[in-house]
Design a protein around this motif. Structure first.
Motif, PDB file in Angstrom:
ATOM      1  N   VAL A  12      17.805 -28.264 -18.007  1.00  0.00           N
ATOM      2  CA  VAL A  12      19.056 -28.116 -18.752  1.00  0.00           C
ATOM      3  C   VAL A  12      19.759 -29.474 -18.864  1.00  0.00           C
ATOM      4  O   VAL A  12      19.758 -30.270 -17.919  1.00  0.00           O
ATOM      5  CB  VAL A  12      19.977 -27.079 -18.074  1.00  0.00           C
ATOM      6  CG1 VAL A  12      21.246 -26.875 -18.907  1.00  0.00           C
ATOM      7  CG2 VAL A  12      19.254 -25.748 -17.891  1.00  0.00           C
ATOM      8  N   GLN A  13      20.415 -29.703 -20.016  1.00  0.00           N
ATOM      9  CA  GLN A  13      21.169 -30.926 -20.290  1.00  0.00           C
ATOM     10  C   GLN A  13      22.567 -30.553 -20.761  1.00  0.00           C
ATOM     11  O   GLN A  13      22.757 -29.586 -21.509  1.00  0.00           O
ATOM     12  CB  GLN A  13      20.452 -31.748 -21.364  1.00  0.00           C
ATOM     13  CG  GLN A  13      21.132 -33.040 -21.741  1.00  0.00           C
ATOM     14  CD  GLN A  13      20.466 -33.681 -22.945  1.00  0.00           C
ATOM     15  OE1 GLN A  13      20.149 -33.000 -23.928  1.00  0.00           O
ATOM     16  NE2 GLN A  13      20.248 -34.994 -22.865  1.00  0.00           N
ATOM     17  N   THR A  14      23.576 -31.339 -20.325  1.00  0.00           N
ATOM     18  CA  THR A  14      24.955 -31.126 -20.762  1.00  0.00           C
ATOM     19  C   THR A  14      25.256 -32.000 -21.991  1.00  0.00           C
ATOM     20  O   THR A  14      24.902 -33.187 -22.017  1.00  0.00           O
ATOM     21  CB  THR A  14      25.930 -31.476 -19.627  1.00  0.00           C
ATOM     22  OG1 THR A  14      25.582 -30.741 -18.458  1.00  0.00           O
ATOM     23  CG2 THR A  14      27.356 -31.123 -20.013  1.00  0.00           C
ATOM     24  N   CYS A  15      25.936 -31.396 -22.971  1.00  0.00           N
ATOM     25  CA  CYS A  15      26.208 -32.123 -24.218  1.00  0.00           C
ATOM     26  C   CYS A  15      27.674 -31.971 -24.641  1.00  0.00           C
ATOM     27  O   CYS A  15      28.309 -30.934 -24.389  1.00  0.00           O
ATOM     28  CB  CYS A  15      25.320 -31.588 -25.353  1.00  0.00           C
ATOM     29  SG  CYS A  15      23.551 -31.784 -25.052  1.00  0.00           S
ATOM     30  N   SER A  35      21.779 -36.449 -18.489  1.00  0.00           N
ATOM     31  CA  SER A  35      20.344 -36.392 -18.190  1.00  0.00           C
ATOM     32  C   SER A  35      19.934 -34.932 -17.917  1.00  0.00           C
ATOM     33  O   SER A  35      20.773 -34.078 -17.606  1.00  0.00           O
ATOM     34  CB  SER A  35      20.026 -37.258 -16.972  1.00  0.00           C
ATOM     35  OG  SER A  35      20.749 -36.803 -15.842  1.00  0.00           O
ATOM     36  N   PHE A  36      18.644 -34.653 -18.002  1.00  0.00           N
ATOM     37  CA  PHE A  36      18.142 -33.300 -17.751  1.00  0.00           C
ATOM     38  C   PHE A  36      18.043 -33.048 -16.238  1.00  0.00           C
ATOM     39  O   PHE A  36      17.799 -33.970 -15.441  1.00  0.00           O
ATOM     40  CB  PHE A  36      16.767 -33.100 -18.400  1.00  0.00           C
ATOM     41  CG  PHE A  36      16.843 -32.851 -19.882  1.00  0.00           C
ATOM     42  CD1 PHE A  36      17.009 -31.559 -20.364  1.00  0.00           C
ATOM     43  CD2 PHE A  36      16.747 -33.896 -20.785  1.00  0.00           C
ATOM     44  CE1 PHE A  36      17.068 -31.321 -21.734  1.00  0.00           C
ATOM     45  CE2 PHE A  36      16.809 -33.666 -22.153  1.00  0.00           C
ATOM     46  CZ  PHE A  36      16.971 -32.377 -22.628  1.00  0.00           C
ATOM     47  N   THR A  37      18.208 -31.802 -15.884  1.00  0.00           N
ATOM     48  CA  THR A  37      18.021 -31.414 -14.481  1.00  0.00           C
ATOM     49  C   THR A  37      16.533 -31.365 -14.145  1.00  0.00           C
ATOM     50  O   THR A  37      15.679 -31.351 -15.041  1.00  0.00           O
ATOM     51  CB  THR A  37      18.647 -30.038 -14.211  1.00  0.00           C
ATOM     52  OG1 THR A  37      18.028 -29.054 -15.044  1.00  0.00           O
ATOM     53  CG2 THR A  37      20.144 -30.062 -14.484  1.00  0.00           C
ATOM     54  N   SER A  38      16.244 -31.320 -12.881  1.00  0.00           N
ATOM     55  CA  SER A  38      14.845 -31.196 -12.452  1.00  0.00           C
ATOM     56  C   SER A  38      14.305 -29.829 -12.870  1.00  0.00           C
ATOM     57  O   SER A  38      15.035 -28.828 -12.832  1.00  0.00           O
ATOM     58  CB  SER A  38      14.736 -31.344 -10.928  1.00  0.00           C
ATOM     59  OG  SER A  38      15.222 -32.604 -10.529  1.00  0.00           O
TER      60      SER A  38
END
Length: 440
Positions: free
Chosen positions: A206-209, A218-221
């Motif tokens: 998941v990425q926050t925008c 940045s994307f989560t693991s």
């Protein structure tokens, strides 16, 4: 003298001005941010201060305050040797615009101020979600997304209401080239991924925008989870067989354990081998199955009685031969005379009776009989000689009946002592009653 002092002061003045002119200000001011965490960093050329120690001072002020002639600057870091200053704890307004400045200081000589403008809403970086959790929902997957947090542990949606999440998910496979990533945007914190394969592992990132200033975190693991679905009948059969075998083994173990316990208890408390007869009286008189020995401290009362054991009444056998067979009496004795002698150690009746030329004597514990016209009777005698009279001995190893030596058979008559003389009391001759002689 005064001229020399003047020259020295003049030299010191020109040297101080030269150092001040040569002291360079910090360079490359940069803001390192994440949500509401702000840190100002810079570079500085160490060669400009030679070997002297250098300190830095950082100040900030809201931009709209610069319109005043004498704005009030706030000091964030003063005379620090670090090349950075943390501004997080100064509660900068997220939508405000600030001016930051840094100055170098070497031995009291300062450099020029270097300024930088900073707007958190525009310049601060956006962080990824705090946590992403997957949960199977049949053949679908539920995603639980935690918002990124500020320095005070509040949601960043308070600063960016239009915040949303860019979700990437794919089917897990060994072949990385065959991976096909699917995308989904959502502003909700709980998202369900539809149209997934049953019993398949999917991975999610998941990425926050934030589109207003085109911010993206940045994307989560990647987090992976297997979907569920209708259980295949083969799997049901396998589970049933495994549970059946497990139940059988458990029941078998319980039955064997119960039988073993029963057998052990029975062998311990109810043995098949009975106690020997001498130990039977050691069992509890209340007929309890638990044996109990009688101890000296037992509360039972011990009663004793004196018991006297007497031998069985002897049977007298009196032989009456014909008168013509009897031998002549010895000289000096009358035919009907009786002679009895008993030593002084004896007591009681002699137990000697005679009738018609014959005599018999009962002697206990005698092993043989002695008979003659004049008999010497001793207890426990072991010798015998043939005579005209016989001695009857109870418990004798020989026959209790003897026959007078003569010329033919005689008629025998058995008479009990009690029948012969009912009014008399006969006493057996014991070993310590002496010697009795009787002649007929």
């Amino acid at each position: 003298m005064s001229a020399a002092l003047y020259v020295c002061l003049l030299f010191w003045y020109f040297q101080a001005n030269a150092v001040a002119a040569e002291l360079k200000p910090p360079e490359n001011l940069t803001m390192i941010t994440m949500n509401t965490n702000y840190t100002l960093s810079w570079d500085w050329d160490q060669s400009s201060s030679e070997s002297h120690a250098v300190n830095f001072t950082t100040q900030y002020v809201a931009k709209f305050r610069l319109k005043k002639k004498s704005p009030l600057w706030g000091t964030a870091c003063e005379k620090t040797s670090h090349r950075s200053c943390d501004l997080t704890n100064f509660s900068l307004f997220y939508l405000g615009i600030y001016v930051l400045r840094v100055q170098a200081n070497v031995n009291g000589h300062v450099s020029d101020w270097v300024q930088k403008e900073f707007c958190p809403d525009k310049d601060a970086a956006l962080g990824p979600p705090t946590k992403v959790v997957l949960s199977p929902a049949g053949s679908d997957l539920d995603i639980f997304i935690s918002d990124p947090l500020t320095s005070t542990n509040n949601s960043m949606k308070e600063n960016h209401p239009e915040l949303y999440y860019n979700i990437h998910y794919w089917e897990s496979s060994v072949d990385t080239q065959a991976l096909r990533t699917q995308k989904l945007n959502s502003s909700a914190n709980i998202v369900t991924l539809p149209k997934l394969k049953a019993w398949t592992v999917y991975c999610v990132s998941v990425q926050t925008c934030y589109d207003y200033y085109n911010k993206k975190s940045s994307f989560t693991s990647p987090s992976c989870m297997q979907t569920k679905g209708a259980t295949p009948w083969r799997q049901i059969v396998v589970y049933f067989v495994i549970s059946l075998v497990a139940c059988f083994l458990v029941m078998l173990f319980l039955l064997y354990g119960s039988f073993w316990c029963y057998k052990t208890l029975k062998a311990t408390w109810f043995p098949s081998v009975q106690l020997p007869t001498p130990f039977q009286h050691l069992w509890d008189s209340s007929r309890s199955d638990i044996p109990r020995l009688i101890t000296p401290d037992s509360e039972s009362e011990l009663l004793c009685d004196k018991v006297t054991v007497c031998p069985e009444s002897p049977v007298l056998e009196i032989h009456i031969p014909p008168s013509e067979v009897l031998p002549a009496p010895p000289s000096g004795l009358e035919p009907d005379s009786r002679h009895s002698r008993q030593n002084s150690s004896g007591s009681g009746d002699s137990g000697v009776y005679s009738t018609g030329g014959s005599s018999s004597l009962i002697q206990p514990n005698s092993s043989h009989s002695t008979g003659c016209s004049s008999s010497l009777i001793q207890p426990n005698s072991s010798h015998s000689t043939g005579c005209s009279s016989s001695l009857i001995q109870p418990n004798s190893s020989h026959s209790t009946r003897a026959q007078v030596s003569g010329q033919g058979p005689f008629d025998l008559e058995q008479v009990k002592m009690q029948d012969m003389a009912p009014g008399l009391k006969a006493q057996l001759v014991n070993a310590d009653e002496g010697i009795v002689d009787m002649c007929v």
